[in-house]
Design a protein around this motif. Structure first.
Motif, PDB file in Angstrom:
ATOM      1  N   PRO A 156       2.276 -19.993  18.308  1.00  0.00           N
ATOM      2  CA  PRO A 156       2.412 -19.447  16.960  1.00  0.00           C
ATOM      3  C   PRO A 156       3.379 -18.264  16.945  1.00  0.00           C
ATOM      4  O   PRO A 156       3.370 -17.432  17.856  1.00  0.00           O
ATOM      5  N   PRO A 157       4.221 -18.168  15.911  1.00  0.00           N
ATOM      6  CA  PRO A 157       5.176 -17.058  15.854  1.00  0.00           C
ATOM      7  C   PRO A 157       4.528 -15.765  15.390  1.00  0.00           C
ATOM      8  O   PRO A 157       3.583 -15.764  14.599  1.00  0.00           O
ATOM      9  N   LYS A 158       5.042 -14.660  15.905  1.00  0.00           N
ATOM     10  CA  LYS A 158       4.621 -13.346  15.441  1.00  0.00           C
ATOM     11  C   LYS A 158       5.366 -13.030  14.150  1.00  0.00           C
ATOM     12  O   LYS A 158       6.299 -13.745  13.759  1.00  0.00           O
ATOM     13  N   SER A 159       5.009 -11.935  13.497  1.00  0.00           N
ATOM     14  CA  SER A 159       5.584 -11.606  12.195  1.00  0.00           C
ATOM     15  C   SER A 159       7.106 -11.503  12.252  1.00  0.00           C
ATOM     16  O   SER A 159       7.809 -12.087  11.421  1.00  0.00           O
ATOM     17  N   ALA A 160       7.628 -10.768  13.228  1.00  0.00           N
ATOM     18  CA  ALA A 160       9.080 -10.602  13.323  1.00  0.00           C
ATOM     19  C   ALA A 160       9.772 -11.933  13.603  1.00  0.00           C
ATOM     20  O   ALA A 160      10.892 -12.176  13.146  1.00  0.00           O
ATOM     21  N   GLN A 161       9.094 -12.808  14.350  1.00  0.00           N
ATOM     22  CA  GLN A 161       9.685 -14.109  14.667  1.00  0.00           C
ATOM     23  C   GLN A 161       9.728 -15.014  13.441  1.00  0.00           C
ATOM     24  O   GLN A 161      10.653 -15.808  13.280  1.00  0.00           O
ATOM     25  N   LYS A 162       8.729 -14.886  12.564  1.00  0.00           N
ATOM     26  CA  LYS A 162       8.756 -15.630  11.310  1.00  0.00           C
ATOM     27  C   LYS A 162       9.978 -15.221  10.487  1.00  0.00           C
ATOM     28  O   LYS A 162      10.659 -16.063   9.898  1.00  0.00           O
ATOM     29  N   VAL A 186      18.619 -28.348   8.703  1.00  0.00           N
ATOM     30  CA  VAL A 186      17.482 -28.624   9.581  1.00  0.00           C
ATOM     31  C   VAL A 186      17.170 -27.410  10.456  1.00  0.00           C
ATOM     32  O   VAL A 186      18.063 -26.862  11.102  1.00  0.00           O
ATOM     33  N   LEU A 187      15.899 -27.011  10.456  1.00  0.00           N
ATOM     34  CA  LEU A 187      15.382 -26.087  11.453  1.00  0.00           C
ATOM     35  C   LEU A 187      14.747 -26.932  12.543  1.00  0.00           C
ATOM     36  O   LEU A 187      13.821 -27.708  12.273  1.00  0.00           O
ATOM     37  N   CYS A 188      15.235 -26.802  13.771  1.00  0.00           N
ATOM     38  CA  CYS A 188      14.740 -27.607  14.882  1.00  0.00           C
ATOM     39  C   CYS A 188      13.848 -26.748  15.768  1.00  0.00           C
ATOM     40  O   CYS A 188      14.302 -25.761  16.350  1.00  0.00           O
ATOM     41  N   LEU A 189      12.575 -27.105  15.864  1.00  0.00           N
ATOM     42  CA  LEU A 189      11.610 -26.403  16.705  1.00  0.00           C
ATOM     43  C   LEU A 189      11.099 -27.364  17.767  1.00  0.00           C
ATOM     44  O   LEU A 189      11.311 -28.582  17.673  1.00  0.00           O
ATOM     45  N   SER A 190      10.409 -26.812  18.771  1.00  0.00           N
ATOM     46  CA  SER A 190       9.986 -27.663  19.881  1.00  0.00           C
ATOM     47  C   SER A 190       8.483 -27.608  20.125  1.00  0.00           C
ATOM     48  O   SER A 190       8.010 -28.130  21.136  1.00  0.00           O
ATOM     49  N   ASP A 191       7.738 -26.979  19.222  1.00  0.00           N
ATOM     50  CA  ASP A 191       6.292 -26.868  19.398  1.00  0.00           C
ATOM     51  C   ASP A 191       5.620 -26.934  18.033  1.00  0.00           C
ATOM     52  O   ASP A 191       5.949 -26.138  17.146  1.00  0.00           O
ATOM     53  N   PRO A 192       4.683 -27.868  17.821  1.00  0.00           N
ATOM     54  CA  PRO A 192       3.993 -27.949  16.533  1.00  0.00           C
ATOM     55  C   PRO A 192       3.314 -26.641  16.133  1.00  0.00           C
ATOM     56  O   PRO A 192       3.238 -26.317  14.942  1.00  0.00           O
ATOM     57  N   LYS A 193       2.819 -25.889  17.113  1.00  0.00           N
ATOM     58  CA  LYS A 193       2.176 -24.615  16.791  1.00  0.00           C
ATOM     59  C   LYS A 193       3.191 -23.620  16.239  1.00  0.00           C
ATOM     60  O   LYS A 193       2.876 -22.828  15.342  1.00  0.00           O
ATOM     61  N   ALA A 194       4.391 -23.655  16.769  1.00  0.00           N
ATOM     62  CA  ALA A 194       5.441 -22.776  16.262  1.00  0.00           C
ATOM     63  C   ALA A 194       5.901 -23.221  14.885  1.00  0.00           C
ATOM     64  O   ALA A 194       6.310 -22.407  14.049  1.00  0.00           O
TER      65      ALA A 194
END
Length: 238
Positions: A156-162, A186-194
């Motif tokens: 999960p991202p922290k506030s600043a990372q969001k 497209v925003l490409c992420l590699s973790d469903p939690k993120a």
């Protein structure tokens, strides 16, 4: 009636394809895209012209930029263009030494995986706007139909990372606003939690991304790469 360029084809015999491209641009005195050059010079496959023009650009013998119709055109340096480029493009410089090599490697893999999913090749791109300002995106296809920002974070991202991810989305929208044809964002992420905060969570961020047409794609990285990222994150948080 002869086709454009046919009148000088006899004089081009014996020249390399690169020399013929330069001669055709001199003759045309207007920017030409790869498809038009391939047609005028009767060169197949069209990818040959693309490769030649890229090499000419690297040697600074021509300029490549997005023309008014959204296609990349080729122009000789110093030649007056009938239409000013909306967005110029440059090879993105190497990342700063302080950047995480692990995350850069992971994001490169993510672009490759996403490219396979979308059916296109994605590579980093730096855009030079009309006012001289520059903006970079992590990935774009050759014809700028897709713009991508990648984030390899695990968990999960922290506030600043969001805020960082939303800034990436804003960058994509800004670049897209300068292009004549709206690209896919497209925003490409590699973790469903993120990705959860930006996709299925009841958050204004997820709603805003949907509202502005920014897609979130999650690609699965190899286990070893995920472990390297987690280790790098732990070192960063110490």
């Amino acid at each position: 009636m002869s086709r454009p360029g046919e009148g000088n084809q006899m004089s081009m015999r014996g020249l390399t394809i690169a020399e013929r491209v330069v001669q055709e641009l001199l003759h045309a005195r207007t920017p030409l895209d790869d498809d038009e050059l391939a047609r005028r010079l009767d060169v197949q496959p069209r990818q040959t012209i693309n490769q030649v023009c890229r090499r000419l650009e690297q040697s600074r013998r021509l300029r490549r930029y997005v023309g008014p119709d959204g296609k990349i055109v080729n122009e000789l340096p110093g030649e007056g263009s009938t239409s000013a480029p909306i967005v110029g493009q440059e090879t993105r410089p190497a990342p700063a030494a302080g950047d995480s090599a692990v995350q850069r490697h992971a994001e490169s893999l993510m672009l490759g995986l996403l490219g396979v999913r979308l059916g296109c090749a994605l590579s980093p791109r730096r855009f030079v706007l009309e006012d001289g300002s520059r903006v970079e995106v992590d990935g774009a296809d050759e014809n700028l139909t897709v713009l991508v920002e990648a984030w390899a974070h695990q968990g999960p991202p922290k506030s600043a990372q969001k805020h960082k991810v939303l800034a990436d989305a804003f960058r994509l929208m800004f670049v897209a606003s300068s292009l004549p044809t709206p690209p896919r964002l497209v925003l490409c992420l590699s973790d469903p939690k993120a990705a959860h905060h930006f996709t299925t969570a009841r958050s204004w961020a997820a709603a805003a991304l949907r509202g502005f047409g920014v897609e979130v794609e999650v690609v699965e990285l190899p286990t070893a790469v995920r472990s390297e990222i987690l280790s790098a994150q732990q070192r960063q948080y110490r």
